[in-house]
Scaffold this active site. Structure first.
Site, PDB file in Angstrom:
ATOM      1  N   ARG A  38       0.804  -1.227   0.000  1.00 17.06           N
ATOM      2  CA  ARG A  38       0.000   0.000   0.000  1.00 17.06           C
ATOM      3  C   ARG A  38       0.834   1.273   0.000  1.00 17.06           C
ATOM      4  O   ARG A  38       0.326   2.338  -0.333  1.00 17.06           O
ATOM      5  CB  ARG A  38      -0.896   0.037   1.247  1.00 17.06           C
ATOM      6  CG  ARG A  38      -1.881  -1.106   1.348  1.00 17.06           C
ATOM      7  CD  ARG A  38      -2.662  -1.033   2.634  1.00 17.06           C
ATOM      8  NE  ARG A  38      -1.772  -1.088   3.802  1.00 17.06           N
ATOM      9  CZ  ARG A  38      -2.178  -0.904   5.049  1.00 17.06           C
ATOM     10  NH1 ARG A  38      -3.444  -0.635   5.288  1.00 17.06           N
ATOM     11  NH2 ARG A  38      -1.319  -0.984   6.040  1.00 17.06           N
ATOM     12  N   ASP A  39       2.078   1.209   0.427  1.00 14.13           N
ATOM     13  CA  ASP A  39       2.876   2.406   0.691  1.00 14.13           C
ATOM     14  C   ASP A  39       3.763   2.750  -0.499  1.00 14.13           C
ATOM     15  O   ASP A  39       4.778   2.100  -0.738  1.00 14.13           O
ATOM     16  CB  ASP A  39       3.725   2.183   1.952  1.00 14.13           C
ATOM     17  CG  ASP A  39       4.345   3.463   2.476  1.00 14.13           C
ATOM     18  OD1 ASP A  39       4.727   4.315   1.649  1.00 14.13           O
ATOM     19  OD2 ASP A  39       4.455   3.612   3.713  1.00 14.13           O
ATOM     20  N   LYS A 129       1.538 -16.273  17.688  1.00 13.69           N
ATOM     21  CA  LYS A 129       0.360 -15.703  18.354  1.00 13.69           C
ATOM     22  C   LYS A 129      -0.936 -16.321  17.851  1.00 13.69           C
ATOM     23  O   LYS A 129      -1.989 -16.158  18.486  1.00 13.69           O
ATOM     24  CB  LYS A 129       0.354 -14.186  18.191  1.00 13.69           C
ATOM     25  CG  LYS A 129       1.529 -13.515  18.892  1.00 13.69           C
ATOM     26  CD  LYS A 129       1.600 -12.037  18.599  1.00 13.69           C
ATOM     27  CE  LYS A 129       2.830 -11.419  19.261  1.00 13.69           C
ATOM     28  NZ  LYS A 129       4.100 -11.935  18.694  1.00 13.69           N
ATOM     29  N   TYR A 137      -5.004  -9.943  17.399  1.00 14.52           N
ATOM     30  CA  TYR A 137      -4.078 -10.245  16.309  1.00 14.52           C
ATOM     31  C   TYR A 137      -3.920 -11.750  16.149  1.00 14.52           C
ATOM     32  O   TYR A 137      -4.038 -12.289  15.054  1.00 14.52           O
ATOM     33  CB  TYR A 137      -2.727  -9.579  16.569  1.00 14.52           C
ATOM     34  CG  TYR A 137      -1.626 -10.053  15.642  1.00 14.52           C
ATOM     35  CD1 TYR A 137      -1.797 -10.032  14.264  1.00 14.52           C
ATOM     36  CD2 TYR A 137      -0.428 -10.536  16.147  1.00 14.52           C
ATOM     37  CE1 TYR A 137      -0.798 -10.475  13.406  1.00 14.52           C
ATOM     38  CE2 TYR A 137       0.582 -10.977  15.298  1.00 14.52           C
ATOM     39  CZ  TYR A 137       0.392 -10.946  13.932  1.00 14.52           C
ATOM     40  OH  TYR A 137       1.378 -11.396  13.081  1.00 14.52           O
ATOM     41  N   THR A 195       8.894  -7.177  31.226  1.00 16.02           N
ATOM     42  CA  THR A 195       7.503  -7.374  31.634  1.00 16.02           C
ATOM     43  C   THR A 195       7.363  -8.512  32.638  1.00 16.02           C
ATOM     44  O   THR A 195       6.562  -8.443  33.554  1.00 16.02           O
ATOM     45  CB  THR A 195       6.601  -7.645  30.409  1.00 16.02           C
ATOM     46  OG1 THR A 195       7.141  -8.740  29.670  1.00 16.02           O
ATOM     47  CG2 THR A 195       6.524  -6.429  29.508  1.00 16.02           C
ATOM     48  N   ARG A 254       2.058  -7.386  29.703  1.00 16.75           N
ATOM     49  CA  ARG A 254       1.084  -6.542  29.024  1.00 16.75           C
ATOM     50  C   ARG A 254      -0.117  -7.365  28.563  1.00 16.75           C
ATOM     51  O   ARG A 254      -0.043  -8.567  28.401  1.00 16.75           O
ATOM     52  CB  ARG A 254       1.740  -5.869  27.812  1.00 16.75           C
ATOM     53  CG  ARG A 254       2.866  -4.914  28.154  1.00 16.75           C
ATOM     54  CD  ARG A 254       3.550  -4.407  26.906  1.00 16.75           C
ATOM     55  NE  ARG A 254       4.186  -5.499  26.169  1.00 16.75           N
ATOM     56  CZ  ARG A 254       4.830  -5.331  25.018  1.00 16.75           C
ATOM     57  NH1 ARG A 254       4.904  -4.137  24.475  1.00 16.75           N
ATOM     58  NH2 ARG A 254       5.393  -6.357  24.412  1.00 16.75           N
ATOM     59  N   GLU A 257      -0.062 -10.435  25.981  1.00 15.53           N
ATOM     60  CA  GLU A 257       1.305 -10.934  25.895  1.00 15.53           C
ATOM     61  C   GLU A 257       1.407 -12.295  26.584  1.00 15.53           C
ATOM     62  O   GLU A 257       0.758 -12.534  27.607  1.00 15.53           O
ATOM     63  CB  GLU A 257       2.257  -9.937  26.564  1.00 15.53           C
ATOM     64  CG  GLU A 257       3.721 -10.206  26.326  1.00 15.53           C
ATOM     65  CD  GLU A 257       4.609  -9.104  26.904  1.00 15.53           C
ATOM     66  OE1 GLU A 257       5.675  -8.859  26.328  1.00 15.53           O
ATOM     67  OE2 GLU A 257       4.234  -8.491  27.931  1.00 15.53           O
TER      68      GLU A 257
END
Length: 331
Positions: A38-39, A129, A137, A195, A254, A257
């Site tokens: 797209r960029d 993930k 996500y 974290t 977080r 996470e």
């Protein structure tokens, strides 16, 4: 394999797309490489970086949300590598509908365009993930993975096959903690926030990620998920490798996470085979034929799980330092 072939990379101006393009141009003689993204500014920069190959590179402005544009771009394409996605966990949490449009609807558009345009092979990039997802996500990438695997059932007599490669954050990429820590150290910081002290991650370089995609393009018969066998490291060791002697305040995990990256779940172990340098998770559907299992693999034991927290290969601080120095030399 890629000699005199046309390859299209969605999200091709990203760190993976640049590395994959360089690898193909170095090791093969492709007919054409199409960068679909797209960029326009990133496309301009990439075109300048590869001026010597301008006869082989094409830059298509487009979004994976646009099925018509994908069909136009896929015309006469042999291989597609799907790297485009919204990847930032907080951004996806705050903009869930946008994540769905790109990561799920975009995957559907890729599948339909590939089926309609006679593409021979599609390899989609996945993520740890997507395994037992705890954030949006990961949820969208789980659905995306399922779409690409199921697409093989719709191929009919067509030559096309769809497969997946899965890995965590690539070392030094925008989603990695490494540049975050390095920026703090470069600006004179004396502490690196952790974290959770127990946190572990897999280490995979861009080159290893590219090589896994090449393997999938070469070997996939449809429906496989390819996973590299790679070492783990502790986040605390990474912090000390980047800024020796630094303070490491624990700030709390977080939202969205995980403590450890998981690439193969216990539930998937029944269809997982171990090879010399990688694992393959095969599909478990009525349309899939076990004769497609690639030779040379050993069936994983029941209950097997491939997690960064229980891995058998580990990087210590000195090894991490060496890898980080090598990474800086590459960049």
């Amino acid at each position: 394999m890629l000699n005199n072939k046309t390859v299209l990379i969605t999200g091709g101006t990203g760190s993976f797309g640049n590395a994959f393009t360089k690898y193909i141009l170095t090791h093969y003689s492709p007919k054409k490489i199409i960068i679909y993204s797209r960029d326009e500014y990133k496309q301009f920069l990439m075109a300048n970086n590869y001026k010597e190959y301008q006869g082989k590179l094409r830059f298509f402005l487009g979004d994976v949300r646009d099925k018509g544009r994908l069909r136009r771009a896929f015309d006469s394409v042999d291989y597609v590598v799907h790297a485009a996605a919204l990847k930032q966990v907080p951004a996806c949490e705050y903009n869930p509908m946008e994540a769905v449009k790109t990561n799920i609807n975009g995957a559907m558009n890729i599948v339909e365009a590939a089926l309609d345009c006679g593409v021979k092979r599609v390899v989609a990039l996945s993520t740890d993930k997507a395994v037992n997802p705890v954030n949006l996500y990961g949820g969208t990438k789980l659905v995306s993975d399922k779409l690409f695997i199921a697409a093989n059932a719709y191929a009919g007599m067509k030559e096309v096959c769809f497969s997946i490669v899965r890995y965590g954050n690539v070392a030094g990429s925008r989603g990695s903690v490494i540049p975050f820590f390095q920026d703090i150290a470069a600006n004179g910081g004396k502490e690196l926030p952790i974290t959770d002290y127990r946190m572990t991650r897999f280490w995979i370089s861009l080159e290893q990620g590219v090589e896994l995609v090449i393997k999938a393009l070469q070997e996939a018969r449809g429906g496989e998920t390819f996973i590299s066998k790679i070492p783990s490291f502790r986040i605390t060791d990474l912090a000390q490798a980047i800024l020796p002697g630094c303070e490491m305040p624990e700030i709390g995990i977080r939202e969205g996470e995980k403590l450890h990256e998981i690439m193969v779940t216990r539930e998937d172990s029944a269809m997982t085979y171990e090879y010399e340098k990688h694992f393959i998770v095969y599909p478990h559907y009525s349309w899939w034929d076990s004769k497609r299992i690639l030779p040379g693999g050993v069936k994983a034991p029941d209950g097997f799980e491939y997690s960064s927290g229980t891995n058998t290969q580990w990087l210590d601080r000195e090894q991490l330092k060496q890898l980080l120095q090598g990474q800086e030399a590459v960049h």
